[in-house]
Scaffold this active site. Structure first.
Site, PDB file in Angstrom:
ATOM      1  N   LYS A 230      33.342  44.345  37.892  1.00  0.00           N
ATOM      2  CA  LYS A 230      33.768  45.455  38.805  1.00  0.00           C
ATOM      3  C   LYS A 230      33.439  46.905  38.096  1.00  0.00           C
ATOM      4  O   LYS A 230      32.102  47.490  38.399  1.00  0.00           O
ATOM      5  CB  LYS A 230      35.349  45.256  39.386  1.00  0.00           C
ATOM      6  CG  LYS A 230      35.285  43.946  40.314  1.00  0.00           C
ATOM      7  CD  LYS A 230      36.673  43.947  40.849  1.00  0.00           C
ATOM      8  CE  LYS A 230      36.766  42.991  41.887  1.00  0.00           C
ATOM      9  NZ  LYS A 230      35.731  42.417  42.654  1.00  0.00           N
TER      10      LYS A 230
ATOM     11  N   PHE B  21      43.679  35.164  42.017  1.00  0.00           N
ATOM     12  CA  PHE B  21      42.399  35.413  42.548  1.00  0.00           C
ATOM     13  C   PHE B  21      41.414  35.481  41.654  1.00  0.00           C
ATOM     14  O   PHE B  21      41.463  36.496  40.808  1.00  0.00           O
ATOM     15  CB  PHE B  21      42.235  36.395  43.365  1.00  0.00           C
ATOM     16  CG  PHE B  21      41.269  36.472  44.149  1.00  0.00           C
ATOM     17  CD1 PHE B  21      40.761  35.814  45.134  1.00  0.00           C
ATOM     18  CD2 PHE B  21      40.064  37.626  43.664  1.00  0.00           C
ATOM     19  CE1 PHE B  21      39.429  35.869  45.770  1.00  0.00           C
ATOM     20  CE2 PHE B  21      38.876  37.561  44.218  1.00  0.00           C
ATOM     21  CZ  PHE B  21      38.616  36.653  45.494  1.00  0.00           C
TER      22      PHE B  21
ATOM     23  N   ASP C  95      41.850  37.749  32.852  1.00  0.00           N
ATOM     24  CA  ASP C  95      41.023  38.361  33.749  1.00  0.00           C
ATOM     25  C   ASP C  95      41.255  39.610  34.228  1.00  0.00           C
ATOM     26  O   ASP C  95      42.402  40.002  34.933  1.00  0.00           O
ATOM     27  CB  ASP C  95      41.167  37.296  35.015  1.00  0.00           C
ATOM     28  CG  ASP C  95      40.380  37.738  36.043  1.00  0.00           C
ATOM     29  OD1 ASP C  95      39.653  38.899  36.162  1.00  0.00           O
ATOM     30  OD2 ASP C  95      40.193  36.821  37.262  1.00  0.00           O
TER      31      ASP C  95
END
Length: 404
Positions: free
Chosen positions: A259, A145, A230
């Site tokens: 984030k 994801f 990531d």
């Protein structure tokens, strides 16, 4: 129970009336928050065990981050990258130092960071490695994801994210996550990068087998391929280290961050790499109006300074041991498996008991908020400011839900 709520049902209906239904949120309507706790429109408090998918690593309204945002709001919020502002250099320098890299390219969202990483890897491949023009490929993993843009969903294996959004962008080879032999087999003369999450979050906090990430690092070095990590969810303290890669003794060529970098206040993302990689970009080839804006840099610089103390990494490691010990005690008592690292856990509930969604709804009724994924799996990712007592409370509420 929640039968004393008065405003919540109508507030949920109002929220759904004029929005596209691209999310299926729990029926709770938050109005305020502090630290690890949320309060809804009816005054009920909840322990936040999701932390905005790690965007709130430092909790809600961390005083130092709120102070930095307030101070910047009174001075300057946006210039665009057409000009240089006085918060930009500190942010880029201090984040680069935290990452051990030469350069930083600031963006806004995690998906933008991933898109940036893809573009940089391709350009590096053509200009530095000498890949045949138009033939660059990137090796990625099943269960990944990395976002939901059209390019990113082109190599997703989640049909909910991918179906009906074609035609798909070529240039990606998908291999099983954790299978080093398959990854090695997929690399060819046109491979420019391997793009991986060091721990797969959306898939259910899946930790790869021991030796996998070091093996990826070794083969990328041997084959002159960029290792792009990531760390948008796993990085910045979540797993008990600044980066999850550190815990495997691995340094990637490129970090993708987001984030928590925005401190739960503004969207901030970044790509960090050395000059021989990020240096391939030239003016006009990539950018974003809000990327690296003054408000974002002010908040994110304070985030980097919080991380530079090591306090939050230590809290995640120490409190994570307590969390995982409590959760392992529920295996065989409604849980069939527990995975994760630091203050991050994926829990597989016995599907004969309930779905992940049902578990999260029952936890919500008991004042704990979490998120389901992929059927009977739920994820826990509380803010790193959570206390031992609050962890014990969350585990106790989960035990009560599983016991029925």
């Amino acid at each position: 129970m929640i039968d004393d709520m008065v405003r919540t049902p109508s507030a949920v209906r109002d929220a759904e009336r004029h929005t596209a239904h691209n999310y299926h949120p729990l029926p709770v309507v938050i109005s305020s928050a502090e630290g690890a706790w949320l309060t809804d429109v009816d005054g009920r408090r909840y322990l936040d065990c999701l932390a905005g998918y790690s965007a709130l690593n430092f909790g809600h309204r961390h005083p130092r981050l709120i102070e930095a945002a307030h101070a910047q709001l009174d001075r300057l919020t946006l210039t665009s990258r057409a000009f240089v502002h006085d918060r930009f250099a500190d942010f880029c320098r201090e984040l680069a130092a935290l990452c051990g890299k030469d350069l930083v390219l600031p963006m806004n969202t995690g998906a933008e960071a991933v898109e940036t990483g893809i573009k940089v890897a391709r350009k590096w491949g053509y200009q530095v490695k000498g890949v045949t023009p138009g033939r660059a490929n990137i090796v990625v993993a099943e269960g990944n994801f990395h976002g939901r843009t059209t390019t990113i969903v082109s190599f997703s294996t989640d049909e909910d994210a991918r179906a009906d959004f074609g035609p798909y962008t070529p240039g990606f080879t998908v291999v099983p996550y954790g299978d080093l032999a398959a990854l090695i087999e997929a690399i060819d003369e046109n491979t420019v990068a391997v793009l991986l999450e060091p721990i797969q979050g959306e898939q259910g906090v899946v930790v790869p087998p021991a030796g996998y990430l070091p093996g990826v690092r070794r083969v990328c070095t041997e084959r002159n391929v960029l290792f792009v990590a990531d760390e948008i969810q796993s990085g910045l303290g979540r797993t008990g280290a600044t980066f999850a890669c550190e815990q495997e003794g691995v340094e990637p060529d490129m970090y993708l961050l987001g984030k928590a970098l925005g401190g739960g206040i503004v969207p901030v993302s970044a790509v960090a790499a050395n000059a021989d990689v990020l240096g391939v970009l030239r003016p006009g080839q990539h950018g974003s109006t809000f990327g690296g804006n003054p408000l974002a840099c002010a908040v994110a610089t304070e985030v980097v300074r919080l991380l530079a103390t090591g306090e939050f990494q230590r809290r995640s490691a120490e409190l994570g041991e307590r969390l995982h010990a409590g959760l392992r005690g529920l295996v065989g008592k409604g849980l069939v498996a527990v995975r994760g690292r630091g203050l991050w856990a994926g829990l597989d509930i016995d599907p004969a008991l309930m779905s992940g969604r049902e578990a999260c709804e029952r936890l919500m009724e008991r004042g704990v908020l979490a998120k389901d994924t992929h059927g009977s799996t739920i994820r826990l990712a509380p803010p790193l400011v959570i206390t031992e007592e609050e962890i014990d409370h969350a585990v106790a509420q989960l035990a009560a839900v599983l016991a029925g």
